[in-house]
Motif scaffolding. Structure first.
Motif, PDB file in Angstrom:
ATOM      1  N   ALA A 677       0.840  -1.193   0.000  1.00 53.51           N
ATOM      2  CA  ALA A 677       0.000   0.000   0.000  1.00 53.51           C
ATOM      3  C   ALA A 677       0.872   1.239   0.000  1.00 53.51           C
ATOM      4  O   ALA A 677       2.004   1.230   0.476  1.00 53.51           O
ATOM      5  CB  ALA A 677      -0.927   0.013   1.223  1.00 53.51           C
ATOM      6  N   THR A 684       0.696   3.076  -4.336  1.00 52.92           N
ATOM      7  CA  THR A 684       0.460   1.637  -4.238  1.00 52.92           C
ATOM      8  C   THR A 684       1.028   0.926  -5.456  1.00 52.92           C
ATOM      9  O   THR A 684       1.640  -0.147  -5.344  1.00 52.92           O
ATOM     10  CB  THR A 684      -1.030   1.341  -4.082  1.00 52.92           C
ATOM     11  OG1 THR A 684      -1.500   1.896  -2.844  1.00 52.92           O
ATOM     12  CG2 THR A 684      -1.297  -0.157  -4.092  1.00 52.92           C
ATOM     13  N   GLY A 952      -4.512   0.319   0.915  1.00 55.56           N
ATOM     14  CA  GLY A 952      -4.523   0.630   2.328  1.00 55.56           C
ATOM     15  C   GLY A 952      -5.782   0.181   3.032  1.00 55.56           C
ATOM     16  O   GLY A 952      -6.668  -0.447   2.437  1.00 55.56           O
TER      17      GLY A 952
END
Length: 967
Positions: A677, A684, A952
């Motif tokens: 992430a 990312t 994330g």
């Protein structure tokens, strides 16, 4: 002319047991085989030192005084002062700061007659020995002897082999030799013009020469051997001569194979104390002395030979190690003129060193030391003993390794990830003292060699070999005098071992930054040039790649580290722990067990561990503590219900904080999870690129991060080119993306999409890095066809047809096809397949075409038209998550690793569709807050041991990371 010595050994002194080796009882480190001196004899008083190592300090005058006392006792005219090497190098600050000139001056003043050359005399190379230490003056006025030191590739001596001295009418020869391990103990570059032979063979060769009756090549009445090589143990270690000889190796060869014409043997190098009566080869009941003093001038060796005045035949001898005198310096100076000269030299050296040596450079809150042997735990803390146990881990060794990572961690210094320190490189301690201040002199004393700091790259498998080489072997497979050397390692490294395992199979597990080492991955190692050139038999370092000199030397970098990190405290957590009888595989509910040992350090102040805290990595289960006795414990624990397939039983020793990891496979457990992430979708994608292509890529694909269809088509094309997919905004190239492409150092960049998706300005920025090719069509469908034609112009065995309006299905399919064929986007709601796509698919010649998605995504008419071109299979479920499962079930029978991406929004998954083929891993789409039970079941059925989340916690919640099943 000398003759073989004959010395009847009186029964009162010792006995032989069936011809076994003799080791006389030691009293004050002395041995003897003597009788009263007879008329017509000469007493030769031999005074010997070894491994002095530039000890210019408050004890040097007493050291000199002891030598003079022994001279006086034996008679000035009958005394010879000799050394067995390592007079200089690894010296105290007062000597090291003046390039060991004070030590050379002191030994000149004490009229050293001859010295075997030691390995430390080569610390700065052969030219330094000949041009500076010896010099033209000469500087060192004694003879430096190396009978087994030859010009490389020849048998031509590179140094004098022997020295002749006259004592009371007899010619005495000192023959010197150095350990054959010298090339492993110094930087190879400095001795590239030399080779080192068998020391015993060399001494015997010279001995025969000196007794062959040919005056032209030298003759001697008495021969003394000075070997810079010695026993691995001795007093106070408790070993006997029999045990040392039985162990084999260089010392056994010295004792049993040195010519019987040699009257006495002095040894060094191993810093041991002994004065043994060794059987004379070929003689029954006859011995000769074999002696070593320890080191640093703490003892002076004294052998007195009673010789026939005419022939030099040895009648008897005494041998002892004499402790450094306690007589007041002033009295010694008044009594002995040579000592007065020494004191003047020492005072001047100490005064000069004080100018810079007293400057504060750092501080400690407690002692940080090498391992101390012979101490004990007092009130739970290690106390006493003798420094420099090189077979044991130490707080100082690990601290210096940390300093190497700090000094060499930046890219311009080599990018070190792991610091490695050889124990012999640590020559003093960091003592807290009264105020905790570490001076320049004290800091320098720790690392006195002035090594260059280098970095190199090793694979995980090579690093394991390095750790195996702690169990030492010479290049020819023999065991050196120090059979085990414990490396100091930076705090991010830990490992387990089985000391009783076969050579090359001791290491049972290695963890870097808490993760199991990857045998195929590359790790940057920071260390001294000595070690990275294969020193101390760590030959695997020479197989490293991209080896670089940082331009730093150890002393300067070490002192800079101390200055930058005041208040250093010892870390008592061990990096290496013994592990045996460990359960390797167990199912949930079954017991696992392991025995750990060697938990306690022996650096001063180290706490004695009393218990192990037991936990299971990633599990909520709790376990009772286990008591520790003498640094060892056996642990039994039940595999918890939430264990992962690749599990770890974690044991934390208290109070040291040592962490031991025990790998356990749990066949019915869950896969372990991690996450890729960044701060946003662009970062990312960068994280995915760094993970999949750590060493670069020849091609990079760049697609829009705000619109997704182009990326769907790019995925299999990128996989076919072994290229990562990076995202960009339409108007400008994000800085982190630009940096990542620069790191990848591609030869070409492919942009997929038109200027509305990826602007001309972005293309210009990319062109500054590498040549750019843009693939664009009038719409997403044409772009998809153009990508397919570009990447699969010569055909493909497989192809995927997906709806251009429903991205979720295409995500899994693009990853699954793994570069074997294109993903072609179509208008799924149309009743028939358009002509352009039909022509493309026919041109591919695919054996099978997978249509992903149900009839609401791709109509029955389109599917029928595809079926007319090739065997077609529909992979569509009731929702996108079932479709993802069906796609992966079609393309994968098994997988070690899988990727998870949200099926709700797609940017993170776009990066994963490029990474998944690189890892040969299926990509499953899941809701953002849980994982469908059928998806988890399929992942488990594939045999996956690891699951990587893309994005994330706002994209995939912590519950997904815990593999929480949807209600």
């Amino acid at each position: 002319m000398s003759q073989p010595p004959t010395r009847p050994l009186k029964a009162a002194l010792a006995t032989f047991l069936g011809g076994a080796l003799l080791a006389a009882p030691l009293v004050g480190f002395a041995s003897s085989a003597s009788a009263a001196p007879a008329e017509g004899t000469v007493e030769l008083n031999l005074i010997d030192i070894n491994d002095f190592h530039g000890r210019i300090d408050a004890n040097t005058v007493k050291f000199a005084g002891t030598i003079e006392q022994l001279r006086e006792q034996g008679g000035e005219e009958n005394s010879l002062f000799i050394s067995t090497g390592d007079n200089v190098g690894a010296s105290l600050f007062a000597s090291a700061s003046a390039e060991d000139q004070p030590t050379i001056d002191v030994l000149n003043e004490l009229e050293l007659s001859a010295s075997a050359v030691g390995n430390h005399e080569f610390d700065r190379g052969f030219a330094d020995l000949t041009d500076r230490i010896v010099g033209d003056g000469p500087n060192a006025e004694w003879d430096y002897l190396g009978a087994n030191v030859y010009l490389a590739g020849t048998e031509t001596p590179a140094l004098p082999e022997f020295a002749l001295e006259q004592v009371d009418g007899l010619t005495v020869a000192i023959v010197g030799a150095v350990t054959e391990e010298t090339p492993t103990l110094v930087s190879p570059g400095g001795i590239s013009t030399l080779s080192f032979g068998d020391p015993v063979a060399a001494v015997n060769r010279v001995t025969d020469q000196l007794t062959d009756g040919d005056e032209s090549n030298g003759e001697a009445d008495v021969i003394i051997a000075a070997y810079h090589e010695g026993a691995g143990a001795g007093t106070p270690d408790g070993a006997t001569l029999e045990e040392e000889v039985a162990a084999g190796g260089a010392f056994a060869s010295i004792v049993t194979e040195t010519s019987a014409k040699v009257a006495a043997i002095f040894t060094g190098h191993t810093h041991k104390q002994y004065a043994w009566d060794a059987p004379l080869p070929g003689e029954t009941g006859v011995t000769r002395p074999v002696l070593q003093t320890g080191s640093y001038g703490e003892n002076i060796g004294n052998v007195v030979l009673t010789l026939d005045a005419e022939t030099g035949t040895l009648e008897s001898y005494t041998a002892q190690n004499v402790a450094r005198t306690t007589v007041d310096d002033a009295a010694l100076v008044a009594e002995y003129p040579r000592v007065a000269e020494v004191k003047a030299t020492v005072d001047a050296a100490l005064a000069a060193a004080e100018v810079i040596g007293s400057q504060p450079k750092g501080s400690v809150t407690a002692d940080i030391t090498t391992a101390f042997g012979g101490g004990s735990y007092v009130d739970g803390v290690w106390t006493g003993g003798t420094r420099d146990d090189r077979a044991s881990e130490s707080t100082l060794g690990n601290l210096v390794a940390n300093s190497l990572v700090s000094s060499l961690g930046s890219a311009d210094r080599g990018g070190a990830q792991i610091g490695v320190v050889n124990p012999g490189g640590l020559r003093a301690e960091l003592f807290e003292g009264e105020d905790g201040v570490i001076t320049y002199a004290e800091a320098n004393a720790v690392l006195p060699f002035v090594n260059n700091l280098w970095t190199t790259s090793l694979t995980g498998a090579q690093f394991k070999t390095v750790l195996e080489q702690q169990w030492q072997t010479n290049a020819d497979g023999t065991i050196p005098s120090r059979p085990y050397l414990q490396l100091g390692l930076s705090d991010n490294v830990s490992y387990t071992y089985d000391a009783a395992a076969a050579q090359g199979s001791h290491i049972t597990g290695i963890w870097i930054d808490g993760e199991p080492i990857d045998p195929a991955a590359s790790y940057r190692i920071g260390s001294f040039n000595f070690l990275l050139q294969g020193g101390d038999n760590f030959r695997e370092f020479t197989a490293g790649t991209d080896t670089r000199d940082s331009g730093l030397i150890d002393r300067d970098a070490w002192i800079a580290y101390l200055e930058a990190n005041p208040g250093l405290a010892p870390d008592f957590a061990r990096h290496a722990v013994g592990l045996t009888d460990a359960t390797e595989s167990a199912s949930i509910g079954e017991d696992v067990s392991a025995t750990v040992s060697g938990l306690d350090l022996t650096s001063l102040g180290s706490p004695q561990n009393t218990s192990l805290e037991v936990s299971w990595e990633g599990s909520a289960a709790t376990f009772a503590d286990v008591p520790v006795t003498d640094g060892a414990a056996t642990v039994t624990a039940e595999v918890p219900a939430d264990a992962t397939i690749a599990s770890e039983l974690v044991l934390t020793a208290q109070p040291s904080g040592t962490v031991v990891r025990v790998a356990v496979t749990v066949p019915d457990g869950l896969p372990s999870t991690d996450r890729l992430a960044g701060a946003d979708r662009y970062d990312t994608a960068v994280a995915a690129s760094q993970s999949g292509w750590p060493t670069g890529a020849s091609t990079v694909y760049v697609v829009a991060g705000e619109t997704f269809p182009d990326a769907l088509s790019a995925s299999p094309a990128a996989a076919g080119a072994d290229a990562p997919i990076l995202l960009t905004t339409a108007g400008s190239l994000p800085g982190t993306v630009a940096d990542e492409i620069a790191r990848l150092d591609p030869e070409s960049i492919v942009v997929v999409g038109g200027a509305n998706s990826v602007s001309a300005g972005v293309e210009t920025a990319l062109s500054a890095i590498a040549p750019v090719t843009r693939i664009q069509g009038a719409d997403r469908f044409e772009t998809s066809r153009l990508v397919a034609e570009s990447a699969f112009g010569e055909g493909a065995p497989e192809a995927v047809v997906a709806a251009g309006a429903n991205f979720a299905d295409a995500l899994s399919a693009g990853a699954a096809i793994d570069g074997a064929g294109p993903v072609v986007l179509v208008n799924g709601t149309a009743s028939t397949l358009d002509a352009a796509t039909t022509a493309l698919l026919e041109g591919l010649g695919a054996d099978e075409i997978a249509v992903v998605g149900g009839e609401t995504s791709v109509s029955a008419g389109v599917f029928d038209d595809v079926s007319d071109i090739a065997d077609a299979v529909r992979l569509g479920g009731v929702d996108r998550y079932e479709s993802s499962r069906l796609i992966n079930a079609h393309f994968f029978d098994s997988a070690d690793q899988v990727l998870l991406a949200t099926g709700v929004n797609f940017p993170d998954a776009l990066s994963g569709s490029g990474l998944a083929p690189k890892w040969d891993a299926p990509l499953f789409t899941v809701p953002g807050t849980c994982i469908p039970a059928d998806t988890l079941a399929q992942i488990t059925a594939l045999g996956a041991t690891g699951v990587t989340l893309l994005g994330g916690e706002n994209t995939l919640s912590p519950a997904v990371e815990e593999l929480a099943v949807c209600d």
